[in-house]
Design an enzyme around this catalytic site. Sequence first.
Site, PDB file in Angstrom:
ATOM      1  N   SER A 242      31.841  59.467   5.552  1.00  0.00           N
ATOM      2  CA  SER A 242      31.495  59.267   4.145  1.00  0.00           C
ATOM      3  C   SER A 242      31.605  60.604   3.436  1.00  0.00           C
ATOM      4  CB  SER A 242      30.069  58.730   4.022  1.00  0.00           C
ATOM      5  OG  SER A 242      29.160  59.795   4.238  1.00  0.00           O
ATOM      6  N   LYS A 243      31.341  60.574   2.143  1.00  0.00           N
ATOM      7  CA  LYS A 243      31.492  61.805   1.356  1.00  0.00           C
ATOM      8  C   LYS A 243      30.581  62.926   1.853  1.00  0.00           C
ATOM      9  CE  LYS A 243      33.447  59.963  -2.819  1.00  0.00           C
ATOM     10  NZ  LYS A 243      33.110  59.288  -4.055  1.00  0.00           N
TER      11      LYS A 243
END
Length: 476
Positions: A242-243
């Site tokens: 994920s980010k």
Amino acid sequence: MPRVRFAPSPTGYLHVGGARTALFNWLYARKTGGTMVLRIEDTDRERSTDAHTQVILEGLTWLGITWDEGPLFQGANLEQHQADVRALLNAGKAYHCFCTREELEAQRATAAAQKTGFRYNGRCRSVTPDEAAQRLAAGEEATVRIRMPDEELAWDDAVHGRISFQGHDLDDFVVLRSDGTPIYNLAVVSDDIAMQITHVIRGDDHVSNTPKQIAIYRALGAPEPVFAHVPMILGSDGKKLSKRHGATAVGDYQDQGIFPAAMRNFLALLGWSPGGDREILPEAEMIELFSLEGIQSKPAVFDTAKLEWMNGQYLSATPAAELLPAVTRQLGLLGVDSGSRPLEPLIDGVKARSRTILQLAEQVAVRLAGPRGEPDARGIALRKKLGSAFAEHLRRAVAVLESLPDDQWRAEPILAALTASAESAGAKLGDALQPIRVVLTGSTVSEPVNELLVLVGREAALERLGRGAAEMESVG
Ligand code: GLU
């Protein structure tokens, strides 16, 4: 001939996971001489945008992933989706459901309270087609639900092997909303049948959709494709990428100066192994070696350091002339003017130790303009360790290098001169050379010192070394 598709939803940027799915489809099509279809699944009208579609197309193009048909837009196939639903109804494989939203909500709430998980109770299964027609004519709203068969819904996944579900564990899910729009599983199967897709290669977050889709294939009397569910991509901490782990958009890596060929090579090895320990795979070999059997079933880990390493491999294999425009642009951003100096020799001199264009441009900038600010930690440690000898080594180097005529400012004469001077002073060659490196680059790691001196150039090198010695002496 195989027909595969990449079917992104244009509800966001092109994620590295999506790009990897596209790549595996592309590799399979190119390997088998099959056809790659690009289908934009834009049925979520609220979240789909043209801008996202553009970003996805640009990302694929940047990676060199081409398609033979499309982009086709799922939203354009509404009539075909509805026709397939009518076929299901006519064959008695689906039925109209008149349960209201409120009734279903109440059932959901009860299921949640009892922690049993919601399943449609099948109340409208027994509504006959005639009765349904009357109620629709009277203006009642209805969804269409598939009549889930009580049978095994299994497939031989090309990645995971046999995966099996039981129809009686699944409920009669909705295939068409009351506004006449299809839900995802119906639209996908309808399109895959119409486009004669033979191999569905996609992320394994779709495994749980697959039995429902198989039920639709069977109900429509269509042959089932081969399914290949590729494993998830995890961050370095073992959690879903994920980010939080850094950039997850393909476009971010483009902006960081990663080579498309390096990114593609890196993505290909996320979950696929060509066998052996081959890492650098030119396009032709990647295609040659690719197989669905080579896809691993365990999750892959996105290792940014490896991507940078791989980029470095591609960087050093790229001729300086090709790198020149990008390096010149970066130098401009760094505010370094190369004047009339040809940059190719400098690029060639540092590219083997650079992983990105950015690093490379910084190394070139340092050789052109000197390091900015203090040396790095190892450089400072060396200054401490050598104490006053640091400046002494520099002074001796300046003296011997100054006596070298202009035409001797080449790697071999420079090394010979420095070696002789260290020997006559009874100094270790390493001790004598390291201060030069630290003053000229700010670091103890660089190309060989004699090559470094050539790259920096006689005048600038002598001036910087003299200044470096003076600064150390003034500090004491
Ligand atoms: N549009 C779906 C997604 O973005 C993919 C559907 C599929 O590959 O079957 O996840």
